[in-house]
Design a protein around this motif. Structure first.
Motif, PDB file in Angstrom:
ATOM      1  N   HIS A  16       0.819  -1.209   0.000  1.00  0.00           N
ATOM      2  CA  HIS A  16       0.000   0.000   0.000  1.00  0.00           C
ATOM      3  C   HIS A  16       0.856   1.263   0.000  1.00  0.00           C
ATOM      4  O   HIS A  16       0.480   2.279   0.586  1.00  0.00           O
ATOM      5  CB  HIS A  16      -0.922   0.013   1.230  1.00  0.00           C
ATOM      6  N   GLU A  17       1.992   1.233  -0.658  1.00  0.00           N
ATOM      7  CA  GLU A  17       2.896   2.378  -0.607  1.00  0.00           C
ATOM      8  C   GLU A  17       2.246   3.687  -1.075  1.00  0.00           C
ATOM      9  O   GLU A  17       2.624   4.764  -0.617  1.00  0.00           O
ATOM     10  CB  GLU A  17       4.165   2.112  -1.434  1.00  0.00           C
ATOM     11  N   ASN A  18       1.286   3.597  -1.956  1.00  0.00           N
ATOM     12  CA  ASN A  18       0.630   4.804  -2.474  1.00  0.00           C
ATOM     13  C   ASN A  18      -0.509   5.301  -1.586  1.00  0.00           C
ATOM     14  O   ASN A  18      -1.035   6.398  -1.821  1.00  0.00           O
ATOM     15  CB  ASN A  18       0.087   4.548  -3.881  1.00  0.00           C
ATOM     16  N   PHE A  19      -0.886   4.490  -0.587  1.00  0.00           N
ATOM     17  CA  PHE A  19      -2.071   4.828   0.212  1.00  0.00           C
ATOM     18  C   PHE A  19      -1.831   4.878   1.717  1.00  0.00           C
ATOM     19  O   PHE A  19      -2.595   5.513   2.442  1.00  0.00           O
ATOM     20  CB  PHE A  19      -3.182   3.793  -0.054  1.00  0.00           C
ATOM     21  N   ILE A  20      -0.802   4.206   2.193  1.00  0.00           N
ATOM     22  CA  ILE A  20      -0.646   3.975   3.630  1.00  0.00           C
ATOM     23  C   ILE A  20      -0.459   5.260   4.432  1.00  0.00           C
ATOM     24  O   ILE A  20      -0.930   5.360   5.567  1.00  0.00           O
ATOM     25  CB  ILE A  20       0.531   2.982   3.895  1.00  0.00           C
ATOM     26  N   THR A  21       0.203   6.258   3.872  1.00  0.00           N
ATOM     27  CA  THR A  21       0.435   7.504   4.609  1.00  0.00           C
ATOM     28  C   THR A  21      -0.885   8.170   4.980  1.00  0.00           C
ATOM     29  O   THR A  21      -1.095   8.572   6.134  1.00  0.00           O
ATOM     30  CB  THR A  21       1.298   8.484   3.783  1.00  0.00           C
ATOM     31  N   LYS A  22      -1.787   8.286   4.014  1.00  0.00           N
ATOM     32  CA  LYS A  22      -3.079   8.937   4.266  1.00  0.00           C
ATOM     33  C   LYS A  22      -3.894   8.136   5.275  1.00  0.00           C
ATOM     34  O   LYS A  22      -4.579   8.707   6.136  1.00  0.00           O
ATOM     35  CB  LYS A  22      -3.856   9.104   2.963  1.00  0.00           C
ATOM     36  N   ALA A  23      -3.835   6.822   5.177  1.00  0.00           N
ATOM     37  CA  ALA A  23      -4.568   5.967   6.111  1.00  0.00           C
ATOM     38  C   ALA A  23      -4.072   6.187   7.539  1.00  0.00           C
ATOM     39  O   ALA A  23      -4.863   6.397   8.469  1.00  0.00           O
ATOM     40  CB  ALA A  23      -4.408   4.500   5.717  1.00  0.00           C
ATOM     41  N   ILE A  52       7.881   3.453   4.673  1.00  0.00           N
ATOM     42  CA  ILE A  52       6.973   4.582   4.916  1.00  0.00           C
ATOM     43  C   ILE A  52       6.433   4.530   6.337  1.00  0.00           C
ATOM     44  O   ILE A  52       6.381   5.546   7.045  1.00  0.00           O
ATOM     45  CB  ILE A  52       5.818   4.571   3.889  1.00  0.00           C
ATOM     46  N   ILE A  53       6.031   3.347   6.779  1.00  0.00           N
ATOM     47  CA  ILE A  53       5.501   3.193   8.138  1.00  0.00           C
ATOM     48  C   ILE A  53       6.555   3.564   9.175  1.00  0.00           C
ATOM     49  O   ILE A  53       6.283   4.310  10.130  1.00  0.00           O
ATOM     50  CB  ILE A  53       5.001   1.755   8.372  1.00  0.00           C
ATOM     51  N   ILE A  54       7.760   3.057   9.005  1.00  0.00           N
ATOM     52  CA  ILE A  54       8.844   3.345   9.953  1.00  0.00           C
ATOM     53  C   ILE A  54       9.144   4.841   9.986  1.00  0.00           C
ATOM     54  O   ILE A  54       9.379   5.429  11.067  1.00  0.00           O
ATOM     55  CB  ILE A  54      10.102   2.540   9.584  1.00  0.00           C
TER      56      ILE A  54
END
Length: 308
Positions: A16-23, A52-54
């Motif tokens: 989900h690299e394109n979506f995970i930040t917004k989530a 991205i999560i880290i």
């Protein structure tokens, strides 16, 4: 972060690299007067999701609220969901999948308030709007003309009326949840049905977030590919049969309606895709009285004759 938060937000993710930040940010921006954690379980993504999560954990002001686990190897959506549920320590659990997001910063607060005041309810959920390929639309996921609607097991036998990423429910303990999930291809519907055995569920017809439909989403792929859609429809029939058998055949009428309705769709799609084995099998459950077109009725009659 406290050991026993009031709410655990359960977020599973895979590529989900394109979506995970917004989530993630939509969860961390929640305004709450109680403690909450964000439990993220990454099913060994092969893209940049992990990095991205880290990064968010290390740089976001509320990054400390995140409890993160990355699987050593890909274990599949159902196993990953079960793992994530068991990692949630909160009194209540909310779901936000890694490609969806919330827009109402009081979502968690309002759901906790509802469940605290209404002890006979075990699940409360909101509506959502579609985000189609990155474009936010005004199209609601669930079409209702009322302000809210309450559901019991009888309703869950027939369909899943909730939007997974917009729900919150009581944490009843999910140690044995995989013994339930092993019977199905998706986890949210059987989970909600299980919760309905403990108490009522309320759907509030207010959009508080966005449900994404994109080329890699499970729902989108199931609708586009015949084989996947066929399996989804069969899963819906099996879902009804499973719970009816488990509950002592209390819902024979509802199961019959599910089988007839889904079999009609299955038969039609199977014929269009030249899958005659499936068409012949499921045509047996189709009531000819519900077929309006003469040509369609003739096809079903022919298939029924072949099924004997």
């Amino acid at each position: 972060m406290e050991d026993n938060p009031i709410v655990s937000v359960c977020m599973i993710t895979y590529n989900h690299e394109n979506f995970i930040t917004k989530a993630i940010e939509s969860v961390l921006e929640q305004k709450a007067t109680f403690s909450f954690e964000l439990v993220i379980v990454n099913d060994n993504s092969s893209d940049k999701t992990d990095a991205i999560i880290i990064s968010i954990i290390n740089t976001h002001p509320n990054g400390k609220l995140i409890k993160y686990h990355k699987q050593v190897e890909n274990i599949g959506m159902m196993e990953n969901f079960g793992f994530a549920l068991n990692a949630c320590a909160g009194k209540y659990i909310a779901i936000c999948e890694g490609d969806d997001y919330w827009i109402d910063k009081n979502k968690l607060y309002n759901q906790v308030t509802f469940l605290e005041k209404n002890k006979d309810f075990y699940l409360v959920g909101y509506n959502a709007k579609y985000n189609k390929n990155g474009i936010e639309t005004d199209s609601l996921v669930r079409k209702l003309s009322v302000e809210y609607m309450d559901f019991t097991t009888r309703h869950f036998i027939q369909k899943n009326p909730f939007v997974s990423s917009m729900v919150m429910f009581r944490n009843i303990g999910f140690k044995d949840v995989m013994s339930l999930f092993v019977n199905f291809s998706v986890g949210d519907w059987p989970l909600f049905t299980k919760l309905s055995l403990f108490g009522k569920s309320r759907f509030i017809n207010k959009s508080v977030g966005y449900y994404r439909k994109h080329p890699n989403s499970v729902t989108n792929n199931n609708r586009l590919e015949y084989k996947a859609f066929k399996n989804e429809l069969i899963n819906r029939i099996n879902h009804a049969k499973y719970w009816n058998d488990k509950l002592g055949s209390k819902f024979n009428k509802e199961v019959k309606e599910v089988i007839e309705y889904r079999s009609k769709i299955l038969t039609t799609m199977a014929v269009r895709n030249f899958d005659m084995k499936t068409a012949i099998h499921y045509c047996k459950y189709v009531d000819l009285k519900t077929i309006k077109k003469t040509s369609s009725k003739l096809i079903i009659k022919t298939l029924k004759a072949l099924s004997f």
